[in-house]
Design an enzyme around this catalytic site. Sequence first.
Site, PDB file in Angstrom:
ATOM      1  N   ASP A 191      -1.505  13.760 -13.870  1.00  0.00           N
ATOM      2  CA  ASP A 191      -2.143  14.464 -14.994  1.00  0.00           C
ATOM      3  C   ASP A 191      -3.656  14.235 -14.928  1.00  0.00           C
ATOM      4  O   ASP A 191      -4.446  15.163 -15.139  1.00  0.00           O
ATOM      5  CB  ASP A 191      -1.660  13.924 -16.343  1.00  0.00           C
ATOM      6  CG  ASP A 191      -0.161  13.965 -16.542  1.00  0.00           C
ATOM      7  OD1 ASP A 191       0.553  13.231 -15.840  1.00  0.00           O
ATOM      8  OD2 ASP A 191       0.287  14.720 -17.422  1.00  0.00           O
ATOM      9  N   ASP A 231       1.010  14.005 -20.636  1.00  0.00           N
ATOM     10  CA  ASP A 231       1.572  12.662 -20.815  1.00  0.00           C
ATOM     11  C   ASP A 231       0.902  11.707 -19.816  1.00  0.00           C
ATOM     12  O   ASP A 231       1.554  10.826 -19.254  1.00  0.00           O
ATOM     13  CB  ASP A 231       3.104  12.671 -20.621  1.00  0.00           C
ATOM     14  CG  ASP A 231       3.511  13.025 -19.198  1.00  0.00           C
ATOM     15  OD1 ASP A 231       2.726  13.686 -18.490  1.00  0.00           O
ATOM     16  OD2 ASP A 231       4.633  12.645 -18.773  1.00  0.00           O
ATOM     17  N   ASP A 241       1.268  17.668 -11.273  1.00  0.00           N
ATOM     18  CA  ASP A 241       0.546  18.417 -12.308  1.00  0.00           C
ATOM     19  C   ASP A 241      -0.641  19.206 -11.735  1.00  0.00           C
ATOM     20  O   ASP A 241      -1.072  20.212 -12.314  1.00  0.00           O
ATOM     21  CB  ASP A 241       0.065  17.454 -13.400  1.00  0.00           C
ATOM     22  CG  ASP A 241       1.231  16.857 -14.155  1.00  0.00           C
ATOM     23  OD1 ASP A 241       2.286  17.509 -14.226  1.00  0.00           O
ATOM     24  OD2 ASP A 241       1.101  15.733 -14.663  1.00  0.00           O
TER      25      ASP A 241
HETATM   26  C1  BDR Z   1       6.096  15.222 -13.612  1.00  0.00           C
HETATM   27  O1  BDR Z   1       6.604  13.979 -14.097  1.00  0.00           O
HETATM   28  C2  BDR Z   1       5.559  13.138 -14.469  1.00  0.00           C
HETATM   29  O2  BDR Z   1       5.859  11.816 -14.163  1.00  0.00           O
HETATM   30  C3  BDR Z   1       4.340  13.659 -13.760  1.00  0.00           C
HETATM   31  O3  BDR Z   1       3.158  13.338 -14.470  1.00  0.00           O
HETATM   32  C4  BDR Z   1       4.593  15.148 -13.697  1.00  0.00           C
HETATM   33  O4  BDR Z   1       4.144  15.780 -14.864  1.00  0.00           O
HETATM   34  C5  BDR Z   1       6.629  15.443 -12.218  1.00  0.00           C
HETATM   35  O5  BDR Z   1       8.018  15.587 -12.258  1.00  0.00           O
HETATM   36 CA    CA Z   2       2.581  14.694 -16.333  1.00  0.00          CA
END
Ligand code: BDR
Ligand code: CA
Length: 318
Positions: free
Chosen positions: A21, A16, A249
């Site tokens: 990420d 996402d 991530d």
């Molecule tokens: C996760 O939440 C998202 O905002 C970040 O990309 C990560 O995957 C952390 O809790």
């Molecule tokens: Ca993420």
Amino acid sequence: MAADDLTRRKFIIDTDAGIDDAQAILMCLAASDVEVVALTTVKGNATAAQVTSNLLRLLKAADRLEIPIYRGCEDMLLGWEKPDEYNYHGKDGFGDVPDPDPPSRDRIQAKHAVQALIDITKQYPGEISLVALGPLTNISMAIRMDNQFGSRLKDCFIMGGNYKGEGNVTPSGEFNFYSDPEAAYIVLNSLGCPITLTCWELCLDCFFPWKVHEELRSFPSAKCELMKTLELAIVAECKKEYREYEMADEMAMACALDNDVITKSHDVYATVELHGHMTRGQMVVDWRKVLARKPNVRLVVEMDKVMLKKMLLKAFED
Ligand code: BDR
Ligand code: CA
């Protein structure tokens, strides 16, 4: 097919994106023994449509636009909407700094991400490592559409959940699991391949001091410049609040890239609370085996930070 393609490990990254990420994906792109077969997008930090644009931008900076991107689910299983106050990565998931020269959206694959997950695992049964960096909506849909989907995966690495009840979006909810608790429940309970889980508390334990972050951003490359641009607001906010720069991530990706980075883990049965008034989306670990269920996840609780730092540096050195 090049000899390389026969020997390299095959990854699909479901994401996402999301600034963390992006950094995790760059770590993966820098691993010469890994072929990223596909990137699949899901709603989370932003809409799946926006996340798809974010990936085009990232791949362009990394000069890897040949990697196929499949757009995925635009709604959670029960239609949760992200609370307005949760905009850690900006409204567009990429720090709200518009892309001055976006790549053509013609590059986006026509096939839906869920169908791509199913088809690619049929093409390479037992070979795909799935790295899940967002809400688990696409993956739960793949399980429901094809109950053999998970058994065709080699393994799955997930960033999500919590094992000490600490949340980052509600008092007890970690963003990815809280965003789509039913999806997380389905994946943990029915995926059917080995799952390695890196939870929010591990991220809190594994942060680096600012000087490491500055080192990571010191390379004269387009991908380094992009990361600096995307995180302008986050860095300013963290520094204002005297907080460290939190990663998430990156932890799951590091485990997928090299198991040796895991220095302590537990094989446990873990599931997700779906009904709690205060605890919806919280992960529940049966530490004392009260439910007498077989372990379904390898829960990572400690990582080798020296190795992790090396992997992060490698993402930008090349
Ligand atoms: C996760 O939440 C998202 O905002 C970040 O990309 C990560 O995957 C952390 O809790
Ligand atoms: Ca993420």
